[in-house]
Write a protein that holds these residues in place. Sequence first.
Motif, PDB file in Angstrom:
ATOM      1  N   LYS A 149      -3.191  -7.371   1.302  1.00  0.00           N
ATOM      2  CA  LYS A 149      -4.573  -6.941   1.100  1.00  0.00           C
ATOM      3  C   LYS A 149      -5.167  -6.364   2.383  1.00  0.00           C
ATOM      4  O   LYS A 149      -4.904  -6.874   3.474  1.00  0.00           O
ATOM      5  CB  LYS A 149      -5.411  -8.128   0.641  1.00  0.00           C
ATOM      6  N   VAL A 150      -5.974  -5.321   2.233  1.00  0.00           N
ATOM      7  CA  VAL A 150      -6.709  -4.739   3.357  1.00  0.00           C
ATOM      8  C   VAL A 150      -8.130  -5.274   3.287  1.00  0.00           C
ATOM      9  O   VAL A 150      -8.795  -5.173   2.252  1.00  0.00           O
ATOM     10  CB  VAL A 150      -6.695  -3.192   3.288  1.00  0.00           C
ATOM     11  N   LEU A 151      -8.588  -5.845   4.402  1.00  0.00           N
ATOM     12  CA  LEU A 151      -9.924  -6.433   4.485  1.00  0.00           C
ATOM     13  C   LEU A 151     -10.841  -5.550   5.310  1.00  0.00           C
ATOM     14  O   LEU A 151     -10.385  -4.716   6.082  1.00  0.00           O
ATOM     15  CB  LEU A 151      -9.829  -7.830   5.101  1.00  0.00           C
ATOM     16  N   GLY A 152     -12.155  -5.738   5.177  1.00  0.00           N
ATOM     17  CA  GLY A 152     -13.120  -4.800   5.717  1.00  0.00           C
ATOM     18  C   GLY A 152     -13.701  -5.084   7.082  1.00  0.00           C
ATOM     19  O   GLY A 152     -14.657  -4.422   7.481  1.00  0.00           O
ATOM     20  N   THR A 153     -13.171  -6.017   7.848  1.00  0.00           N
ATOM     21  CA  THR A 153     -13.716  -6.299   9.161  1.00  0.00           C
ATOM     22  C   THR A 153     -13.336  -5.199  10.142  1.00  0.00           C
ATOM     23  O   THR A 153     -12.180  -4.824  10.246  1.00  0.00           O
ATOM     24  CB  THR A 153     -13.200  -7.647   9.688  1.00  0.00           C
ATOM     25  N   ALA A 162       0.540 -10.059   3.686  1.00  0.00           N
ATOM     26  CA  ALA A 162      -0.248  -9.612   4.829  1.00  0.00           C
ATOM     27  C   ALA A 162      -1.722  -9.497   4.456  1.00  0.00           C
ATOM     28  O   ALA A 162      -2.056  -9.126   3.333  1.00  0.00           O
ATOM     29  CB  ALA A 162       0.265  -8.259   5.306  1.00  0.00           C
ATOM     30  N   ALA A 163      -2.578  -9.819   5.383  1.00  0.00           N
ATOM     31  CA  ALA A 163      -4.020  -9.605   5.263  1.00  0.00           C
ATOM     32  C   ALA A 163      -4.441  -8.849   6.523  1.00  0.00           C
ATOM     33  O   ALA A 163      -4.528  -9.431   7.600  1.00  0.00           O
ATOM     34  CB  ALA A 163      -4.763 -10.925   5.137  1.00  0.00           C
ATOM     35  N   ILE A 173       6.067   6.388   7.665  1.00  0.00           N
ATOM     36  CA  ILE A 173       5.156   5.353   7.161  1.00  0.00           C
ATOM     37  C   ILE A 173       5.163   4.179   8.132  1.00  0.00           C
ATOM     38  O   ILE A 173       6.220   3.700   8.545  1.00  0.00           O
ATOM     39  CB  ILE A 173       5.569   4.890   5.752  1.00  0.00           C
ATOM     40  N   ILE A 174       3.967   3.712   8.478  1.00  0.00           N
ATOM     41  CA  ILE A 174       3.794   2.576   9.375  1.00  0.00           C
ATOM     42  C   ILE A 174       3.503   1.350   8.519  1.00  0.00           C
ATOM     43  O   ILE A 174       2.566   1.358   7.731  1.00  0.00           O
ATOM     44  CB  ILE A 174       2.639   2.804  10.359  1.00  0.00           C
ATOM     45  N   ILE A 175       4.308   0.286   8.660  1.00  0.00           N
ATOM     46  CA  ILE A 175       4.067  -0.960   7.930  1.00  0.00           C
ATOM     47  C   ILE A 175       3.306  -1.908   8.851  1.00  0.00           C
ATOM     48  O   ILE A 175       3.780  -2.224   9.940  1.00  0.00           O
ATOM     49  CB  ILE A 175       5.375  -1.597   7.469  1.00  0.00           C
ATOM     50  N   LEU A 176       2.144  -2.345   8.396  1.00  0.00           N
ATOM     51  CA  LEU A 176       1.355  -3.317   9.150  1.00  0.00           C
ATOM     52  C   LEU A 176       1.390  -4.668   8.439  1.00  0.00           C
ATOM     53  O   LEU A 176       1.363  -4.735   7.227  1.00  0.00           O
ATOM     54  CB  LEU A 176      -0.093  -2.856   9.302  1.00  0.00           C
TER      55      LEU A 176
END
Length: 120
Positions: free
Chosen positions: A67-71, A45-46, A116-119
């Motif tokens: 990965k968590v992105l900064g947008t 996931a991104a 817990i929420i899975i995104l």
Amino acid sequence: MKKVKKTNPGLVTLIDDLKAATRNDGSAIWRDVAKRLEKPRRNYAAVNVSKINRHTAPDDLVLVAGKVLGTGDLDHKVTVAALQFSEQAASKIKSAGGECLRIDELADKHPKGSGIIILR
């Protein structure tokens, strides 16, 4: 078909620890995350900060198997656990009063996995 194994020893250890947590606590969430991490990296996931903002409420626990992105912007406090964070994403989460964790830290803090929420 040839079986492909992960070559990152940290990731292999994480997957094994998550499977062990499932066996010990009976929580299916950690098995699900381990299965997602066993897949090829191109399937990870991104997730952008804006998606976290849209799909969460204040003080939620969020897990991203990737990965968590900064947008985007974050306007409330959340705790986010992920495999990786971009520098922008980590700074935006922390400036909103939230917390950035590794997946294994979240599994240690919440072994049952409830709430817990899975995104993806």
